[in-house]
Structures are given as C-alpha cells and as structure tokens.
Scaffold this motif. Structure first.
Motif, PDB file in Angstrom:
ATOM      1  N   MET A  99      -3.125   1.319  -5.163  1.00 47.94           N
ATOM      2  CA  MET A  99      -2.755   2.663  -4.721  1.00 47.94           C
ATOM      3  C   MET A  99      -3.295   2.953  -3.323  1.00 47.94           C
ATOM      4  SD  MET A  99      -0.788   3.980  -7.014  1.00 47.94           S
ATOM      5  CE  MET A  99      -0.197   2.275  -7.193  1.00 47.94           C
ATOM      6  N   LEU A 100      -4.542   2.561  -3.082  1.00 46.49           N
ATOM      7  CA  LEU A 100      -5.137   2.750  -1.759  1.00 46.49           C
ATOM      8  C   LEU A 100      -4.386   1.937  -0.715  1.00 46.49           C
ATOM      9  CD1 LEU A 100      -7.372   3.698   0.188  1.00 46.49           C
ATOM     10  CD2 LEU A 100      -8.780   1.800  -0.651  1.00 46.49           C
ATOM     11  N   CYS A 101      -4.107   0.679  -1.044  1.00 50.31           N
ATOM     12  CA  CYS A 101      -3.373  -0.187  -0.116  1.00 50.31           C
ATOM     13  C   CYS A 101      -2.004   0.393   0.218  1.00 50.31           C
ATOM     14  CB  CYS A 101      -3.230  -1.576  -0.731  1.00 50.31           C
ATOM     15  SG  CYS A 101      -2.251  -2.738   0.250  1.00 50.31           S
ATOM     16  N   SER A 144      -2.156   3.344   2.563  1.00 48.86           N
ATOM     17  CA  SER A 144      -2.399   2.977   3.961  1.00 48.86           C
ATOM     18  C   SER A 144      -1.161   2.335   4.584  1.00 48.86           C
ATOM     19  CB  SER A 144      -3.606   2.039   4.064  1.00 48.86           C
ATOM     20  OG  SER A 144      -3.332   0.757   3.544  1.00 48.86           O
ATOM     21  N   VAL A 145      -0.471   1.487   3.836  1.00 49.83           N
ATOM     22  CA  VAL A 145       0.741   0.842   4.358  1.00 49.83           C
ATOM     23  C   VAL A 145       1.834   1.876   4.607  1.00 49.83           C
ATOM     24  CG1 VAL A 145       2.595  -0.791   3.827  1.00 49.83           C
ATOM     25  CG2 VAL A 145       0.226  -1.392   3.297  1.00 49.83           C
ATOM     26  N   THR A 146       1.961   2.827   3.689  1.00 51.36           N
ATOM     27  CA  THR A 146       2.967   3.878   3.851  1.00 51.36           C
ATOM     28  C   THR A 146       2.764   4.636   5.157  1.00 51.36           C
ATOM     29  OG1 THR A 146       3.192   4.142   1.454  1.00 51.36           O
ATOM     30  CG2 THR A 146       3.935   5.967   2.824  1.00 51.36           C
ATOM     31  N   LYS A 147       1.508   4.930   5.478  1.00 50.54           N
ATOM     32  CA  LYS A 147       1.220   5.607   6.741  1.00 50.54           C
ATOM     33  C   LYS A 147       1.512   4.706   7.939  1.00 50.54           C
ATOM     34  CE  LYS A 147      -2.082   8.498   7.349  1.00 50.54           C
ATOM     35  NZ  LYS A 147      -3.434   9.072   7.574  1.00 50.54           N
ATOM     36  N   ALA A 148       1.248   3.413   7.791  1.00 53.44           N
ATOM     37  CA  ALA A 148       1.402   2.478   8.904  1.00 53.44           C
ATOM     38  C   ALA A 148       2.863   2.170   9.232  1.00 53.44           C
ATOM     39  CB  ALA A 148       0.652   1.183   8.606  1.00 53.44           C
ATOM     40  N   ILE A 149       3.784   2.444   8.311  1.00 56.09           N
ATOM     41  CA  ILE A 149       5.203   2.147   8.571  1.00 56.09           C
ATOM     42  C   ILE A 149       6.026   3.418   8.768  1.00 56.09           C
ATOM     43  CG2 ILE A 149       5.105  -0.035   7.304  1.00 56.09           C
ATOM     44  CD1 ILE A 149       6.611   1.384   4.994  1.00 56.09           C
ATOM     45  N   GLU A 150       5.346   4.551   8.932  1.00 58.04           N
ATOM     46  CA  GLU A 150       6.061   5.840   9.060  1.00 58.04           C
ATOM     47  C   GLU A 150       7.095   5.824  10.173  1.00 58.04           C
ATOM     48  OE1 GLU A 150       3.143   8.907   9.481  1.00 58.04           O
ATOM     49  OE2 GLU A 150       2.942   9.222   7.310  1.00 58.04           O
ATOM     50  N   CYS A 161       5.262  -9.399   6.332  1.00 56.92           N
ATOM     51  CA  CYS A 161       3.805  -9.383   6.229  1.00 56.92           C
ATOM     52  C   CYS A 161       3.418  -9.653   4.784  1.00 56.92           C
ATOM     53  CB  CYS A 161       3.216  -8.051   6.688  1.00 56.92           C
ATOM     54  SG  CYS A 161       1.398  -8.018   6.610  1.00 56.92           S
ATOM     55  N   ILE A 162       2.653 -10.718   4.576  1.00 57.03           N
ATOM     56  CA  ILE A 162       2.083 -11.021   3.264  1.00 57.03           C
ATOM     57  C   ILE A 162       0.728 -10.332   3.219  1.00 57.03           C
ATOM     58  CG2 ILE A 162       1.281 -12.827   1.714  1.00 57.03           C
ATOM     59  CD1 ILE A 162       4.316 -12.835   2.192  1.00 57.03           C
ATOM     60  N   LEU A 163       0.525  -9.454   2.239  1.00 62.04           N
ATOM     61  CA  LEU A 163      -0.655  -8.592   2.228  1.00 62.04           C
ATOM     62  C   LEU A 163      -1.285  -8.540   0.847  1.00 62.04           C
ATOM     63  CD1 LEU A 163      -2.246  -6.527   4.050  1.00 62.04           C
ATOM     64  CD2 LEU A 163      -0.757  -4.763   3.073  1.00 62.04           C
ATOM     65  N   ASN A 164      -2.602  -8.678   0.801  1.00 59.60           N
ATOM     66  CA  ASN A 164      -3.322  -8.525  -0.461  1.00 59.60           C
ATOM     67  C   ASN A 164      -3.347  -7.062  -0.903  1.00 59.60           C
ATOM     68  OD1 ASN A 164      -4.048 -11.254  -0.701  1.00 59.60           O
ATOM     69  ND2 ASN A 164      -6.127 -10.727  -1.325  1.00 59.60           N
ATOM     70  N   PRO A 165      -3.414  -6.800  -2.208  1.00 60.93           N
ATOM     71  CA  PRO A 165      -3.470  -5.415  -2.683  1.00 60.93           C
ATOM     72  C   PRO A 165      -4.836  -4.772  -2.492  1.00 60.93           C
ATOM     73  CG  PRO A 165      -3.642  -6.920  -4.529  1.00 60.93           C
ATOM     74  CD  PRO A 165      -3.354  -7.769  -3.318  1.00 60.93           C
ATOM     75  N   ASP A 166      -5.864  -5.576  -2.230  1.00 58.16           N
ATOM     76  CA  ASP A 166      -7.209  -5.024  -2.021  1.00 58.16           C
ATOM     77  C   ASP A 166      -7.528  -4.922  -0.533  1.00 58.16           C
ATOM     78  OD1 ASP A 166      -7.257  -7.745  -1.703  1.00 58.16           O
ATOM     79  OD2 ASP A 166      -9.084  -8.085  -2.861  1.00 58.16           O
TER      80      ASP A 166
END
Length: 371
Positions: free
Chosen positions: A17-19, A22-28, A84-89
């Motif tokens: 959820m935290l990840c 943050s991603v949602t904000k970064a792709i706005e 982008c391959i991204l870890n959930p943590d």
C-alpha cells in the motif's frame, strides 16, 4: 503509453500500500500504468489493491511462481515504452520516473538503469551498483573482501556506467527487456538480477547507475534474510556460473567451501540483529494533523511532539512522517539526513491508519496500526 511499473508482491500488504501510494504520486504527470502481480499471497493484499487502487492492473497468480516468472508475467501485460521492475517494499520519490526518463534520453546504447537504494535506517545499499561477479570476485566477497564485487569506482551520488543492478528497482525500455527474454525462469529467487544485468551487457548494451535519485528499500520485507536466503543465494549462483563461466567446477568448489564459512558469519549477524531493539528518548510527528497526533499518543502511550517541519538537530528520537503533509521525497531526505544521529523513522502513508518502517537491512520492519 510511456511507462509501465510492474510490482511483484508476496505477503507484504502494508508495504504494498505504501509503495503503490508513492508510485501513484510519481506517475501523476506521466502517461503510465501500474501492474501488480500477486504471487498467491493468500492474505488481504489483493483486496486492498482492488479497494484502494482500482486503476491498477492486478494479476493474481494461483501459486508462488518466484521472482522471474512473476515479473515476466507482469511484463507481458505492459503497454508502456519504458518498464520499471519494482519491489513492493520500496518507496519512490515523486520525481523518480520523470528524472529517469530524462536521464535515459541523454544516454546512448542504454540497457537498464538502477538508482541509489537506501534501507529504512538511511544506510546506502551497496548492491545498487555492482561489478560482474566472476568466480574470483564472488570468492573474494565471500571471504570478506567485497572491493571487487561492488562498484566503488562510482560514488553513490554520481551517475554513470555500472555492470550489475539490483532487482528491487530496474528501469529500461520494454523492447530491451523483451529482446533478451526477460528474467531467466531457472532462477526462483536471488541471482536473477545478476543474470539479467549480465545478459543485457552480453547483448551489447550498457547498464547505468543513477545516483541522483534515492529510493527507499525496506530490505528484508519481501523475503526474510535467514539461512534459507543463503541457500537460495548459493543455488542461484550455481545456475549463474554453470550458464556463464566455463571455469565453473574448480572455482565453485572453493565458493561452496567459503559459503559455509559465510553462512556461519551471517547467522551470527542475524542473531545479533534480531535481539536489538531501537531505543529513542522522544517522539516527533511531522504533520499538522491533530487527530493523527492523538491516535499516535494513544498507541505509543507516550508524549508526541507535533512539528510542521523537521528540526535538523533531532537525535535519539522516533520520527514519524505524515505523507499527507510532506512528500515522499522529503521523507527519504529526512531519513538519510538524520540517520547519523541514531534516530528511528516511520512513515504514515496517505489515507491509511498505520505507520511503517525498518531499522536494519537484517531484520524485518514493523507495522503499527493507529485505528
């Protein structure tokens, strides 16, 4: 579409959820999509994604198929020019992807790009930029001499070429990912990022490290670092050397012997880390939310100081950062800026009633509910 962010998740619902926040904000301001592949977590992860991030493309696996298969499945869904391959943590700053897109445009013959990863205590994770782990290099690392394993020629805050990236964050063009066949599915866990990076180089591309962007990685959340980890690591390196180095036999026998010594050392480290608890004298909440302040006081049964901005002189304190009040980029900068003063850090994601953080790369972090 410009960008696809693939997040492979397994039993880390709060970190996810935290990840995602943050991603949602970064792709706005980017034409982008988020793809979450759940490796049969059998917990509330999928329900939380559906409830809180309905625009996310959720792929539900019926079994834990491992890192390589899971990410390849996500990449098959990707519509973006970049991947982008991204870890959930992980927690990404708001300008992360826009900075990487700009950096990629400056480069030529580009393979993959990694970023500066830090753990929950603010320590730089050296695996962010590595050299090719030839049998000789790997043997030296296992014997406690990692100077050839990590890329020390490049400062952690610099940008530049590097050979091997870490699977927690890999950014590249989707066609490059597909052209080399994605991650090798012979690897279940660990080693696949080394193999992937090396195959990109062998295909004639150059990998890069982008030290300008710091990404928080709560290392140890997706997979707890223990003796099982060491066995997975050994098996992965066995696959790597059989595949890429003809000198596998003699060299790897020495590596096997060294690994047994390393296992004992790591076991002592893990035992020591697990019994250590962070100590702090004061608690500070970076926010303007008085309701949150009250909940935090009640949960911690402690006095909590409300601050609208960070005090650079804080030390020996628990610092809770409200993402409704400050950016994720600010949270990361606070963690790195105050790490030397023995502070402990927790983040409260937007619109969620919990705080989350980790105090060492060796131990699993904590989630504290506030409702």
């Amino acid at each position: 579409m410009k960008l696809s962010v693939v997040i492979l998740s397994y039993k880390v619902p709060h970190h996810l959820m935290l990840c995602l926040d943050s991603v949602t904000k970064a792709i706005e301001h980017i034409d982008a999509e988020i793809i979450v592949v759940d490796n049969n977590s059998e917990d509330e992860s999928c329900d939380l994604v559906k409830q809180n991030f309905p625009k996310v493309n959720l792929v539900k696996n019926t079994e834990n198929s491992g890192f390589s298969k899971g990410n390849n499945k996500g990449a098959e869904e990707a519509k973006g020019e970049y991947l982008c391959i991204l870890n959930p943590d992980t927690v990404v700053p708001e300008d992360c992807f826009s900075e990487l897109l700009n950096y990629h445009m400056e480069l030529e013959n580009t393979g993959a790009i990694g970023v500066q990863l830090i753990d929950g205590s603010g320590e730089f994770l050296q695996e962010s930029k590595r050299n090719v782990p030839t049998p000789r290099v790997a043997l030296k690392k296992l014997l406690g001499k990692p100077s050839s394993y990590y890329n020390f020629d490049l400062n952690k805050n610099e940008n530049g070429p590097t050979a091997i990236l870490v699977g927690a964050f890999i950014f590249l063009k989707t066609d490059v990912y597909l052209s080399i066949g994605g991650f090798d599915e012979d690897y279940f866990m660990y080693g696949e990022d080394i193999d992937f990076s090396f195959r990109i180089i062998k295909a004639g591309f150059q990998n890069y490290y982008f030290g300008k962007s710091q990404v928080l990685h709560f290392k140890g959340e997706s997979t707890t670092k223990d003796q099982v980890y060491l066995q997975h690591f050994f098996n992965a390196m066995s696959i790597f050397y059989k595949k890429h180095f003809k000198t596998y036999g003699t060299s790897f026998r020495l590596i096997r012997q060294s690994l047994n010594i390393r296992r004992f050392i790591e076991k002592l480290k893990l035992k020591s880390a697990k019994i250590q608890s962070p100590e702090f004298k004061d608690v500070y909440l970076i926010s303007e939310d008085t309701d949150l302040l009250a909940h935090l006081k009640a949960k911690l049964n402690s006095n909590v100081n409300l601050m609208s901005k960070i005090d650079s002189e804080l030390k020996d304190a628990l610092i809770v950062m409200d993402a409704n009040h400050i950016r994720y980029k600010d949270c990361i900068e606070i963690i790195t800026g105050l790490k030397s003063k023995t502070n402990v850090f927790r983040i409260k994601p937007r619109n969620y009633n919990f705080i989350i953080g980790s105090d060492s790369k060796y131990i699993k972090g904590e989630v504290i509910g506030l409702s």
